[in-house]
Design an enzyme around this catalytic site. Structure first.
Site, PDB file in Angstrom:
ATOM      1  N   ASP A   1      -1.636   1.459  -3.497  1.00 32.12           N
ATOM      2  CA  ASP A   1      -2.482   0.285  -4.228  1.00 32.12           C
ATOM      3  C   ASP A   1      -3.654   0.887  -4.469  1.00 32.12           C
ATOM      4  O   ASP A   1      -4.770   0.068  -4.798  1.00 32.12           O
ATOM      5  CB  ASP A   1      -2.239  -0.940  -3.342  1.00 32.12           C
ATOM      6  CG  ASP A   1      -2.917  -0.460  -1.981  1.00 32.12           C
ATOM      7  OD1 ASP A   1      -3.277   0.656  -1.431  1.00 32.12           O
ATOM      8  OD2 ASP A   1      -3.350  -1.641  -1.243  1.00 32.12           O
TER       9      ASP A   1
ATOM     10  N   GLU B   1     -12.106   6.393   6.855  1.00 32.52           N
ATOM     11  CA  GLU B   1     -11.062   6.842   7.722  1.00 32.52           C
ATOM     12  C   GLU B   1     -10.841   8.354   7.447  1.00 32.52           C
ATOM     13  O   GLU B   1     -10.769   8.509   6.180  1.00 32.52           O
ATOM     14  CB  GLU B   1     -10.011   5.843   7.995  1.00 32.52           C
ATOM     15  CG  GLU B   1     -10.559   4.629   8.468  1.00 32.52           C
ATOM     16  CD  GLU B   1      -9.173   3.736   8.648  1.00 32.52           C
ATOM     17  OE1 GLU B   1      -8.980   3.236  10.047  1.00 32.52           O
ATOM     18  OE2 GLU B   1      -8.563   3.146   7.935  1.00 32.52           O
TER      19      GLU B   1
ATOM     20  N   SER C   1      -0.022   1.661  19.128  1.00 30.86           N
ATOM     21  CA  SER C   1       0.045   1.264  17.901  1.00 30.86           C
ATOM     22  C   SER C   1      -0.171   0.050  17.701  1.00 30.86           C
ATOM     23  O   SER C   1       0.109  -0.811  18.565  1.00 30.86           O
ATOM     24  CB  SER C   1       1.533   1.808  17.209  1.00 30.86           C
ATOM     25  OG  SER C   1       1.865   0.978  16.167  1.00 30.86           O
TER      26      SER C   1
ATOM     27  N   SER D   1       0.889  -1.120   0.156  1.00 34.46           N
ATOM     28  CA  SER D   1      -0.035   0.018  -0.030  1.00 34.46           C
ATOM     29  C   SER D   1       0.968   1.236  -0.077  1.00 34.46           C
ATOM     30  O   SER D   1       1.452   1.467  -0.901  1.00 34.46           O
ATOM     31  CB  SER D   1      -0.820  -0.095   1.125  1.00 34.46           C
ATOM     32  OG  SER D   1      -2.005   0.989   1.171  1.00 34.46           O
TER      33      SER D   1
END
EC number: 5.4.2.3
Length: 541
Positions: free
Chosen positions: A278, A370, A499, A64
């Site tokens: 991507d 998002e 994370s 990506s």
């Protein structure tokens, strides 16, 4: 299972000593040279998954928006959705097994997941444009062949295109034809049907500059160009012929650095957008006449789409339930605008596309994005059937026209996953139909100033959160400290979360001014450093 073939092929794709990786939201991602054994084993896993669910499974080789040196692999489930969580665990086990244990782990997965090895299996493969992707997809094929499965290698495709093909295949063509032509035809057809209704003012409306992150998006958009009507003038930049993938360009770069990508010359008030590597994320932006840069992120894209869908749903007068799904990172003013001005219910879920997708499935029309620009719209089976029925049978002109537009929206949106090409066409159609300029779209609401920071910690697991990651449960005293800091500033909020990939804690803060947002973020980062085992020097303002 042919243990001899497994041993022989596995030795050709050896696992580096001491390397352990975790299958996460994005599958596996790391430096390309560490991935050969992983993709070989994901070829094996895709066959097991295919046999378990008696359907075609997808495998995409991509990392990506990561740098070009990285690569990754992820599996796609039968309806084009992400791999089932229980199988994420099997993926991690299989990836990290030592060579002599490989057969044992496969046997265990077959027992746990009731896999019948005698069933047929089929896998669709796709890859992005990274230099390492072709060789890695060949290793996927080795894994597939060891367990004796069928495969179709689509070669270079965007991630959403592979999701689309898998869904088409497993719905026996109900979702569309599982070919690139099928994808281009379905989307362009729906797009042309939609913009037929627009009374668009002037030529400038139709020009769009697209930064393709030097990735696969450029190749596929060029292939799709002949399918577009004359009046759509797309100009492709960062097409991969000169520069490196994602280097100083792409949706992630633009969103994080809040500035235009390299390789794209922006004139005042020109509409521009960026795909990621991507092509499953998109953000829009423009420069005003004073030369200021304006970013239009996933929150504002969701808002535009929601306005349009809400108007159409009101016209068809069915009792459809519509909602927008966001994460804690959504700008506070976007949430306020949706709830208070548009009167659309908003739901907040944990970060990660799978959580958003899952929640959006609860509604007749579920819009999710998002802030980073990854998102789509889901229509329930019942809502879709009802809309298609109204198109055929409704006598009232206004209702029928609105139903027709909704039907075109259903066909234009890639419901399997966020898709930059499809989302771009949806946005372009809405702007044309509503006669909106990019500035008018941007002016719907003003984002609250915000700041993202991260703090290195010895162990990210000391932070545990609740309420869709908006409140910290541990370490003790941290949430109380954050609450006290937030009280000092107007229109402010802040949250911390570990994370998913590294030992850092991510911090988000917003407030009435940039100065206050920065100050709040810094004070929260100090609290995290002192209470959650920060590493190195304390954060500096």
């Amino acid at each position: 299972m042919d243990s001899e073939a497994l041993r022989k092929y596995s030795a050709l794709h050896p696992k580096p000593a001491g390397l352990t990786l975790q299958y996460g939201t994005a599958g596996f991602r790391t430096k390309a040279e560490q991935l050969d054994h992983i993709v070989f084993r994901m070829g094996l896993l895709a066959i097991l998954r295919s046999k378990a669910v008696t359907a075609t499974i997808g495998i995409m080789v991509t990392a990506s928006h990561n740098p070009e040196e990285d690569n990754g692999v992820k599996l796609v489930d039968p309806l084009g959705e992400m791999l089932h969580p229980s199988w994420e665990e099997y993926a991690t086990q299989l990836a990290n097994a030592e060579e002599q244990e490989l057969q044992k782990v496969i046997t265990e997965i077959c027992q746990k997941a009731a896999v019948n090895l005698h069933k047929d299996a089929s896998v669709f493969i796709g890859r992005d444009t990274r230099p390492s992707s072709k060789k890695l997809s060949q290793s996927v094929i080795d894994g597939i062949q060891v367990l004796g499965g069928h495969y179709h290698d689509y070669g270079l495709v965007t991630t959403p295109q592979l999701h689309y093909m898998v869904c088409c295949q497993n719905t026996q063509g109900q979702y569309g034809k599982p070919t690139l032509e099928g994808y281009y035809e379905k989307l362009s057809q729906a797009f042309m049907e939609l913009i037929k209704q627009s009374h668009c003012s002037g030529e400038s409306q139709r020009h769009l500059k697209i930064d393709c992150a030097n990735g696969i998006g450029a190749l596929k958009l060029s292939e799709m160009k002949p399918y577009f009507p004359q009046e759509v003038l797309i100009h492709i930049y960062n097409d991969g012929t000169k520069e490196k993938l994602n280097h100083l360009c792409g949706a992630d770069f633009v969103k994080v650095h809040q500035k235009p990508p390299g390789g794209l010359d922006m004139k005042p008030n020109e509409r521009c957008c960026s795909f990621d590597g991507d092509a499953d994320r998109i953000v829009y932006y423009y420069k005003d006449t004073a030369g200021h840069f304006h970013l239009i992120d996933g929150d504002k894209i969701a808002t535009l789409i929601s306005i349009f869908l809400k108007e159409l749903l009101a016209k068809v007068r069915q009792n459809f339930k519509m909602a927008v799904v966001q994460t804690a990172y959504a700008n506070g003013n976007s949430t306020r605008y949706l709830q208070e001005t548009l009167k659309v219910p908003v739901h907040c879920v944990k970060t990660g596309v799978k959580h958003l997708h899952h929640k959006a499935q609860e509604f007749d029309v579920g819009v999710y994005f998002e802030a980073n620009g990854h998102g789509t719209v889901l229509f329930s089976k019942a809502a879709e059937a009802k809309i298609r029925q109204l198109v055929k049978e409704e006598k009232d002109d206004e209702k029928r026209e609105a139903a027709k537009m909704l039907e075109n929206m259903i066909d234009l949106i890639n419901q399997t996953v966020g898709d930059a090409v499809s989302d771009m066409l949806v946005i372009e159609a809405i702007l044309a139909l509503k006669g909106l300029t990019v500035q008018q779209w941007d002016a719907l609401y003003t984002d609250l100033p915000n700041r993202l920071l991260k703090v290195q910690v010895a162990d990210r697991r000391v932070i545990d959160t609740t309420d869709a990651e908006r409140r910290a449960l541990t370490p003790p005293g941290l949430q109380e400290k954050i609450d006290a800091l937030v009280k000092k500033y107007k229109l402010s909020r802040a949250f911390v979360r570990p994370s998913g990939t590294e030992d850092v804690v991510r911090i988000y803060a917003e407030a009435d001014t940039q100065e206050n947002a920065d100050a709040l973020a810094h004070e929260v980062s100090l609290a995290v450093f002192h209470l959650a085992g920060g590493k190195g020097a304390p954060p500096q303002p």
